[in-house]
Write a protein that holds these residues in place. Structure first.
Motif, short mmCIF file in Angstrom:
data_model
loop_
_atom_site.label_atom_id
_atom_site.label_comp_id
_atom_site.label_asym_id
_atom_site.label_seq_id
_atom_site.Cartn_x
_atom_site.Cartn_y
_atom_site.Cartn_z
N PRO A 9 16.51 1.73 -1.23
CA PRO A 9 16.30 1.03 -0.19
C PRO A 9 15.84 -0.49 -0.58
N PRO A 10 15.94 -1.78 -0.03
CA PRO A 10 15.72 -3.34 -0.23
C PRO A 10 14.52 -3.48 -0.21
N PRO A 11 14.01 -4.55 -0.82
CA PRO A 11 12.08 -4.24 -1.42
C PRO A 11 11.75 -5.21 0.16
N ILE A 12 10.51 -5.14 1.30
CA ILE A 12 9.91 -5.53 1.52
C ILE A 12 8.82 -6.31 1.38
N PHE A 13 8.61 -7.13 0.87
CA PHE A 13 7.51 -8.35 0.25
C PHE A 13 6.65 -8.21 1.15
N LEU A 14 5.61 -7.71 1.04
CA LEU A 14 4.11 -7.53 1.52
C LEU A 14 2.78 -8.32 1.08
N LEU A 15 3.19 -9.67 0.45
CA LEU A 15 2.37 -10.88 0.89
C LEU A 15 0.66 -10.28 1.18
N LYS A 16 0.28 -9.09 0.61
CA LYS A 16 -1.11 -8.60 0.40
C LYS A 16 -1.74 -7.89 -0.87
N THR A 17 -2.75 -8.21 -0.91
CA THR A 17 -3.07 -6.97 -1.89
C THR A 17 -3.72 -5.13 -0.97
N LYS A 18 -2.69 -4.51 -2.17
CA LYS A 18 -2.78 -3.25 -1.67
C LYS A 18 -4.30 -2.24 -1.49
N SER A 19 -4.04 -1.97 0.00
CA SER A 19 -5.68 -1.19 0.24
C SER A 19 -6.04 -0.26 -0.50
N THR A 20 -6.76 -0.32 -0.92
CA THR A 20 -7.56 1.61 -0.82
C THR A 20 -8.25 2.41 -0.34
N PRO A 21 -8.49 3.42 -0.86
CA PRO A 21 -7.27 4.38 -0.99
C PRO A 21 -5.83 4.65 -0.27
N HIS A 22 -5.64 4.43 0.27
CA HIS A 22 -4.48 4.36 1.34
C HIS A 22 -4.00 2.31 2.28
N ASP A 23 -2.79 2.39 1.91
CA ASP A 23 -3.05 1.38 3.07
C ASP A 23 -1.65 1.62 3.80
N ASN A 24 -2.03 1.55 4.82
CA ASN A 24 -1.10 1.88 5.98
C ASN A 24 0.21 1.40 6.27
N TYR A 25 0.46 0.08 5.47
CA TYR A 25 1.87 -0.65 5.93
C TYR A 25 2.84 0.19 4.39
N GLU A 26 1.94 0.80 3.37
CA GLU A 26 3.05 1.42 2.03
C GLU A 26 3.16 2.64 2.80
N GLU A 27 2.16 3.66 3.54
CA GLU A 27 2.59 4.72 4.13
C GLU A 27 4.05 4.77 4.87
N TYR A 28 3.62 3.26 5.71
CA TYR A 28 4.71 3.44 7.44
C TYR A 28 6.45 3.07 6.43
N PHE A 29 5.78 2.27 5.28
CA PHE A 29 7.66 1.77 5.04
C PHE A 29 8.39 2.90 4.56
N SER A 30 6.92 3.92 3.09
CA SER A 30 7.71 4.36 2.46
C SER A 30 7.87 5.56 3.61
N SER A 31 7.65 6.14 4.85
CA SER A 31 7.83 7.35 5.78
C SER A 31 8.95 7.01 6.16
N ASN A 32 9.39 5.41 6.34
CA ASN A 32 10.29 5.36 7.41
C ASN A 32 11.88 5.73 6.74
N ASN A 33 11.74 5.74 5.01
CA ASN A 33 12.60 5.40 4.32
C ASN A 33 12.84 7.28 4.12
N SER A 34 12.68 7.95 5.31
CA SER A 34 12.84 9.79 5.17
C SER A 34 12.93 10.43 7.43
N THR A 35 13.01 8.66 7.68
CA THR A 35 13.05 9.40 9.00
C THR A 35 14.19 8.90 9.41
#
Length: 343
Positions: A9-35
């Motif tokens: 899918p096309p990128p969604i650029f998140l203008l932020k440093t990735k949070s650790t150990p989990h990033d809620n934005y990454e998890e949300y948009f990654s999971s939406n790729n299969s919903t």
């Protein structure tokens, strides 16, 4: 004959440093790729900010805890950014400790704007401030949080005998004044007003090289979309990318990378002043040709883009969360990309 691979899918650029150990934005948009979401995206992080903590001010808060005076001086703490929570949490864990912090929490209320800041603060509350109550998870703006504070904190002081201590407002160098103005408004009855002491915990600057990094990410994404090996290059040309903006800091560099503003030597009503004092003008925007839309996580950044650069973002999330951003983008795309969506 083997089937062609499905393009990402096309990128969604998140203008932020990735949070650790989990990033809620990454998890949300990654999971939406299969919903069942109609529009799908690949989360791509582009760090834009670097933060510098004010150690002398963190030390002031530390001393209040260690000397047992935090509860004597203040009735609670207000947080409106995850960065303030980060600095405060590190100080409590490393310099105060569980025993002292736990005892102090018996007399402190905690207020946090929005679900992300709430979750970060609640993690610390669970381990070090167990007797404190925390409020504000559903508040997407400082204005809404101020209303929650007025209702809750005043309910704790509904007798004339109980002294109302001020609140400690832990902030960044750049911040809005909606909470102080609301809590101390002359429109409130005197007994309902709440004093607060602001204390700057960190300063924020644009990360060196951010504009170049974002420009390169855009170029790479466009090249990949037009790659001759793309199994469906024509469809790829019509896919829209998104950039999610989390802070007013760095907006000018972001707009330059998107080629939406340019320097000019003439200042008129259609021009604005950049961060370094240069006069900038918004370029004519051909929406049909634009391939990267702009979403902000809340009204602060939206208003900054409007007022400073004359740029209207396409989506403003009603709640500063992955769900708020995602639903706004989905609504914008479904209704045919017409005008700014607040969702």
């Amino acid at each position: 004959m083997p089937s062609s691979p499905t393009p990402a899918p096309p990128p969604i650029f998140l203008l932020k440093t990735k949070s650790t150990p989990h990033d809620n934005y990454e998890e949300y948009f990654s999971s939406n790729n299969s919903t069942s979401y109609t529009y799908k995206y690949t989360p791509t992080f582009v760090p834009v900010l670097e933060h510098h903590f004010r150690t002398e001010n963190l030390a002031k808060v530390r001393d209040l805890f260690v000397e047992g005076k935090i509860g004597e001086k203040y009735g609670g703490l207000i947080f409106t950014s995850q960065r303030a929570v980060e600095g405060f949490s590190r100080m409590v864990r490393e310099d105060v400790g569980e025993s002292i912090a736990s005892a102090a929490s018996k007399s402190l209320s905690l207020y946090a704007v929005g679900p992300a800041t709430y979750r970060s603060l609640n993690t610390l509350r669970t381990t070090h401030l167990p007797h404190s109550t925390i409020h504000g998870e559903e508040c997407g703006t400082g204005e809404k949080l101020a209303g929650v504070i007025l209702a809750h904190y005043n309910s704790l002081h509904n007798t004339a005998q109980k002294q109302k201590r001020p609140l400690l407002f832990l902030i960044g160098e750049t911040h809005r004044d909606i909470i102080p103005r609301t809590l101390t408004s002359a429109l409130l009855p005197p007994e309902q007003r709440i004093d607060l002491d602001p204390l700057i915990l960190y300063a924020t600057d644009v990360m060196p090289g951010f504009q170049e990094s974002f420009s390169k990410a855009l170029v790479d994404a466009r090249r990949e979309r037009n790659n001759k090996d793309n199994p469906n290059p024509e469809a790829g040309k019509h896919e829209k990318m998104w950039v999610v903006v989390f802070s007013p800091t760095g907006c000018e560099s972001m707009l330059r990378a998107l080629d939406l503003i340019s320097d000019t030597t003439t200042n008129n009503n259609n021009n604005n002043i950049s961060d370094d004092g240069t006069v900038v003008a918004r370029k004519q925007d051909d929406a049909e040709k634009r391939d990267c839309y702009i979403a902000t996580i809340g009204p602060t950044t939206r208003d900054h883009l409007r007022e400073r650069f004359g740029v209207e973002p396409d989506v403003c999330a009603e709640i500063p969360s992955p769900e708020g951003v995602g639903s706004g983008i989905e609504e914008f795309m479904r209704r045919g990309e017409r005008g700014c969506v607040t969702a």
